[in-house]
Design an enzyme around this catalytic site. Structure first.
Site, PDB file in Angstrom:
ATOM      1  N   HIS A  39      40.781  48.622  36.305  1.00 51.34           N
ATOM      2  CA  HIS A  39      39.388  48.564  36.765  1.00 51.34           C
ATOM      3  C   HIS A  39      38.501  47.659  35.921  1.00 51.34           C
ATOM      4  O   HIS A  39      37.279  47.746  35.993  1.00 51.34           O
ATOM      5  CB  HIS A  39      38.771  49.981  36.841  1.00 51.34           C
ATOM      6  CG  HIS A  39      39.406  50.848  37.881  1.00 51.34           C
ATOM      7  ND1 HIS A  39      38.822  51.072  39.114  1.00 51.34           N
ATOM      8  CD2 HIS A  39      40.572  51.531  37.901  1.00 51.34           C
ATOM      9  CE1 HIS A  39      39.609  51.883  39.826  1.00 51.34           C
ATOM     10  NE2 HIS A  39      40.678  52.170  39.112  1.00 51.34           N
ATOM     11  N   THR A  40      39.108  46.820  35.098  1.00 50.11           N
ATOM     12  CA  THR A  40      38.276  45.925  34.287  1.00 50.11           C
ATOM     13  C   THR A  40      37.847  44.686  35.082  1.00 50.11           C
ATOM     14  O   THR A  40      36.873  44.036  34.716  1.00 50.11           O
ATOM     15  CB  THR A  40      39.033  45.463  33.019  1.00 50.11           C
ATOM     16  OG1 THR A  40      40.340  45.045  33.415  1.00 50.11           O
ATOM     17  CG2 THR A  40      39.141  46.580  32.005  1.00 50.11           C
ATOM     18  N   GLY A 128      50.097  49.728  45.037  1.00 46.22           N
ATOM     19  CA  GLY A 128      49.457  49.204  43.837  1.00 46.22           C
ATOM     20  C   GLY A 128      50.080  47.910  43.336  1.00 46.22           C
ATOM     21  O   GLY A 128      49.742  47.442  42.253  1.00 46.22           O
ATOM     22  N   LEU A 129      50.992  47.310  44.087  1.00 44.03           N
ATOM     23  CA  LEU A 129      51.584  46.028  43.670  1.00 44.03           C
ATOM     24  C   LEU A 129      50.987  44.869  44.453  1.00 44.03           C
ATOM     25  O   LEU A 129      51.420  43.738  44.350  1.00 44.03           O
ATOM     26  CB  LEU A 129      53.110  46.070  43.824  1.00 44.03           C
ATOM     27  CG  LEU A 129      53.807  47.158  43.003  1.00 44.03           C
ATOM     28  CD1 LEU A 129      55.313  47.122  43.239  1.00 44.03           C
ATOM     29  CD2 LEU A 129      53.509  47.020  41.519  1.00 44.03           C
ATOM     30  N   SER A 131      50.434  44.047  47.965  1.00 41.80           N
ATOM     31  CA  SER A 131      51.011  43.331  49.110  1.00 41.80           C
ATOM     32  C   SER A 131      49.921  42.626  49.908  1.00 41.80           C
ATOM     33  O   SER A 131      50.164  41.593  50.527  1.00 41.80           O
ATOM     34  CB  SER A 131      51.786  44.296  50.002  1.00 41.80           C
ATOM     35  OG  SER A 131      50.926  45.210  50.643  1.00 41.80           O
ATOM     36  N   SER A 132      48.708  43.173  49.897  1.00 41.39           N
ATOM     37  CA  SER A 132      47.634  42.552  50.689  1.00 41.39           C
ATOM     38  C   SER A 132      47.265  41.181  50.112  1.00 41.39           C
ATOM     39  O   SER A 132      47.141  40.207  50.853  1.00 41.39           O
ATOM     40  CB  SER A 132      46.411  43.463  50.766  1.00 41.39           C
ATOM     41  OG  SER A 132      45.849  43.682  49.493  1.00 41.39           O
ATOM     42  N   GLU A 164      39.261  39.179  51.804  1.00 41.04           N
ATOM     43  CA  GLU A 164      39.494  40.636  51.753  1.00 41.04           C
ATOM     44  C   GLU A 164      38.155  41.384  51.691  1.00 41.04           C
ATOM     45  O   GLU A 164      37.974  42.410  52.338  1.00 41.04           O
ATOM     46  CB  GLU A 164      40.407  41.000  50.573  1.00 41.04           C
ATOM     47  CG  GLU A 164      40.750  42.496  50.555  1.00 41.04           C
ATOM     48  CD  GLU A 164      42.116  42.845  49.991  1.00 41.04           C
ATOM     49  OE1 GLU A 164      42.955  41.942  49.788  1.00 41.04           O
ATOM     50  OE2 GLU A 164      42.369  44.047  49.766  1.00 41.04           O
ATOM     51  N   ASP A 176      44.098  40.648  41.897  1.00 40.07           N
ATOM     52  CA  ASP A 176      45.328  40.553  42.694  1.00 40.07           C
ATOM     53  C   ASP A 176      45.582  39.137  43.175  1.00 40.07           C
ATOM     54  O   ASP A 176      46.677  38.588  43.033  1.00 40.07           O
ATOM     55  CB  ASP A 176      45.239  41.472  43.923  1.00 40.07           C
ATOM     56  CG  ASP A 176      44.958  42.912  43.549  1.00 40.07           C
ATOM     57  OD1 ASP A 176      45.069  43.243  42.351  1.00 40.07           O
ATOM     58  OD2 ASP A 176      44.628  43.711  44.448  1.00 40.07           O
ATOM     59  N   TYR A 225      36.989  54.604  44.751  1.00 41.83           N
ATOM     60  CA  TYR A 225      36.907  53.248  44.200  1.00 41.83           C
ATOM     61  C   TYR A 225      35.465  52.725  44.197  1.00 41.83           C
ATOM     62  O   TYR A 225      34.951  52.306  43.153  1.00 41.83           O
ATOM     63  CB  TYR A 225      37.866  52.332  44.967  1.00 41.83           C
ATOM     64  CG  TYR A 225      37.950  50.915  44.463  1.00 41.83           C
ATOM     65  CD1 TYR A 225      38.798  50.574  43.412  1.00 41.83           C
ATOM     66  CD2 TYR A 225      37.195  49.906  45.048  1.00 41.83           C
ATOM     67  CE1 TYR A 225      38.882  49.260  42.955  1.00 41.83           C
ATOM     68  CE2 TYR A 225      37.273  48.596  44.601  1.00 41.83           C
ATOM     69  CZ  TYR A 225      38.116  48.271  43.563  1.00 41.83           C
ATOM     70  OH  TYR A 225      38.195  46.974  43.120  1.00 41.83           O
TER      71      TYR A 225
HETATM   72  P1  ADP Z   1      48.481  46.989  48.451  1.00 40.50           P
HETATM   73  O1  ADP Z   1      47.745  45.702  48.433  1.00 40.50           O
HETATM   74  O2  ADP Z   1      48.342  47.771  47.171  1.00 40.50           O
HETATM   75  O3  ADP Z   1      49.914  46.860  48.825  1.00 40.50           O
HETATM   76  P2  ADP Z   1      46.679  47.499  50.624  1.00 40.50           P
HETATM   77  O4  ADP Z   1      46.340  48.732  51.352  1.00 40.50           O
HETATM   78  O5  ADP Z   1      45.586  46.744  49.975  1.00 40.50           O
HETATM   79  O6  ADP Z   1      47.809  47.898  49.563  1.00 40.50           O
HETATM   80  O7  ADP Z   1      47.412  46.482  51.596  1.00 40.50           O
HETATM   81  C1  ADP Z   1      48.508  46.902  52.377  1.00 40.50           C
HETATM   82  C2  ADP Z   1      48.360  46.358  53.770  1.00 40.50           C
HETATM   83  O8  ADP Z   1      48.524  44.915  53.779  1.00 40.50           O
HETATM   84  C3  ADP Z   1      49.422  46.838  54.725  1.00 40.50           C
HETATM   85  O9  ADP Z   1      49.118  48.113  55.233  1.00 40.50           O
HETATM   86  C4  ADP Z   1      49.369  45.745  55.793  1.00 40.50           C
HETATM   87  O10 ADP Z   1      48.272  45.936  56.652  1.00 40.50           O
HETATM   88  C5  ADP Z   1      49.096  44.488  54.981  1.00 40.50           C
HETATM   89  N1  ADP Z   1      50.355  43.779  54.675  1.00 40.50           N
HETATM   90  C6  ADP Z   1      50.807  43.441  53.462  1.00 40.50           C
HETATM   91  N2  ADP Z   1      51.997  42.784  53.543  1.00 40.50           N
HETATM   92  C7  ADP Z   1      52.304  42.698  54.845  1.00 40.50           C
HETATM   93  C8  ADP Z   1      53.420  42.168  55.587  1.00 40.50           C
HETATM   94  N3  ADP Z   1      54.460  41.606  54.976  1.00 40.50           N
HETATM   95  N4  ADP Z   1      53.394  42.295  56.925  1.00 40.50           N
HETATM   96  C9  ADP Z   1      52.360  42.895  57.535  1.00 40.50           C
HETATM   97  N5  ADP Z   1      51.314  43.423  56.903  1.00 40.50           N
HETATM   98  C10 ADP Z   1      51.261  43.341  55.577  1.00 40.50           C
HETATM   99 MG    MG Z   2      45.644  45.493  48.275  1.00 38.28          MG
END
Ligand code: ADP
Ligand code: MG
Length: 391
Positions: A39-40, A128-129, A131-132, A164, A176, A225
């Site tokens: 959270h920094t 928390g890794l 993916s978004s 985002e 991120d 958050y």
């Molecule tokens: P985090 O970023 O911690 O993984 P988030 O809730 O911020 O969690 O983001 C996850 C969302 O990002 C998923 O629910 C999906 O909507 C989207 N997403 C990430 N990667 C993919 C992918 N490869 N295909 C489709 N959607 C994805």
């Molecule tokens: Mg995310």
């Protein structure tokens, strides 16, 4: 997990089925783990972070028109949208990360072209890794290459964060996207979130970074958050009255905080204390990881977790069970939370030769304590986003 060549073959086959023919451009963007600095980022502080060898790929082929066709192999879902009128999707909300990046780039004046694209990711979702961010940064990298935009990694990260924030509607900090865009293989990244600059201290080769996923999720869409952010802003605003020049908690020392304690509500005080201490721990851990200063790694990670639990209050019982499992596992040098807390992944620093035994111990102990099958896997420091060369 499949090998790289299996992954390429899988994506290539799916592309042929969906769109016919071959992709002409492949890009990748990594997920990330924060090694110190919870959270920094939104306090304009420091984070020690690392892009990991869990990545999001997009295999694509440009189109002559202004349509984007995007499909995700992970979700078996796809949609099309036109670049001239980008709207949010209700039917396939995941495409909003892609749409948002396109929208922000165009709003900034960049000329984009359409493409057929196929997404495939090995970053676990919502753990928390990040993916978004990997999806956003992969999308921006694709446009950057396809349309010759000339974006540097920092600018690209800033625009992905804006996508985002403004289009998806998640008020995340820059951590991120920055890590995914700017990392360097074999190195960690010490990020200054105010100046948007970084250095890449080396990670001692004997230290393995191991992710321990609690497989427990408490959605951050709740109030936690934004509430933490508001508390930090409130602390900074109050302290600014006493100390002119304070803009965020980045600008405040522990001595100043304690001298002004009576001005702050107790909860707000504890939040601020955590952030100020955590910022210092980031700087200290960067050195300790380069030299493999084991007592220092152990102390800093323990203090970080204790602060997250007692001061910032982002720890849930599953995280307590996981940290207990990690702390008595073979080869552990240190262990703490990762991501925003409230479940998700945690991170351990482990003697490289002990990773397997560490994993076995943690899985068994965590399952015995919670009944949940956690996942434990080592990650390597990966390069930042870019074009992927496939054979
Ligand atoms: P985090 O970023 O911690 O993984 P988030 O809730 O911020 O969690 O983001 C996850 C969302 O990002 C998923 O629910 C999906 O909507 C989207 N997403 C990430 N990667 C993919 C992918 N490869 N295909 C489709 N959607 C994805
Ligand atoms: Mg995310």
């Amino acid at each position: 997990m499949e090998t790289v060549s299996e992954r390429v073959a899988q994506v290539r086959a799916a592309f042929a089925t969906l769109y016919g023919g071959e992709p002409t451009l492949w890009v990748q963007a990594p997920g990330r783990v924060d090694l110190m600095g919870s959270h920094t980022d939104y306090n304009e502080g420091y984070v020690l972070t690392m892009p990991i060898d869990r990545t999001t790929w997009i295999a694509a082929r440009p189109r002559d028109d202004r349509q984007v066709r995007i499909h995700s192999l992970n979700l078996a879902s796809g949609e099309s949208f036109g670049l001239d009128d980008i709207q949010r999707s209700e039917a396939a909300p995941w495409t909003n990360y892609v749409r948002g990046v396109a929208k922000v780039l165009q709003d900034e004046g960049y000329a984009l072209c359409g493409f057929d694209g196929l997404v495939h990711s090995t970053v676990p979702f919502s753990s928390g890794l990040s993916s978004s961010a990997a999806l956003e940064v992969a999308t921006a990298t694709l446009f950057n290459e396809l349309c010759g935009l000339g974006l540097d990694p920092v600018r690209l990260a800033v625009l992905c964060q804006r996508a985002e924030n403004t289009f998806v509607g998640v008020n995340c900090g820059i951590l991120d996207q920055y890590t995914s865009a700017a990392g360097r293989a074999g190195h960690v990244l010490l990020l200054d979130c105010r100046h948007l600059t970084h250095t890449v201290p080396p990670l001692h080769p004997d230290i393995a970074i191991v992710i321990c996923d609690t497989r427990y999720k408490r959605a951050l869409t709740g109030s936690e958050y934004p509430q933490r952010r508001a508390q930090c802003e409130s602390a900074a605003a109050t302290l600014a009255q006493r100390y002119p020049g304070v803009r965020t908690l980045r600008d405040v020392t522990l001595e100043q905080l304690d001298a002004a304690r009576t001005l702050l509500d107790d909860t707000v005080y504890r939040r601020a204390r955590f952030i100020i201490q955590e910022n210092q721990r980031v700087l200290d851990l960067a050195g300790a990881l380069s030299t493999k200063d084991v007592p220092c790694i152990a102390a800093l990670t323990a203090e970080s977790f204790a602060g997250a639990r007692d001061l910032y209050e982002i720890v849930v019982p599953q995280m307590e069970a996981m940290i207990a499992a990690m702390r008595c596992a073979p080869g552990v040098l240190g262990a703490r939370q990762a991501g925003a807390g409230f479940g998700g992944c945690m991170v351990a620093f482990v003697e490289r030769g002990c990773v397997e035994r560490f994993g076995e111990h943690v899985r068994a102990a965590y399952q015995a304590a919670t009944g949940i099958e956690g996942t434990v896997f080592a990650v390597e420091a990966a390069p930042g986003a870019g074009v992927l060369t496939v054979g």
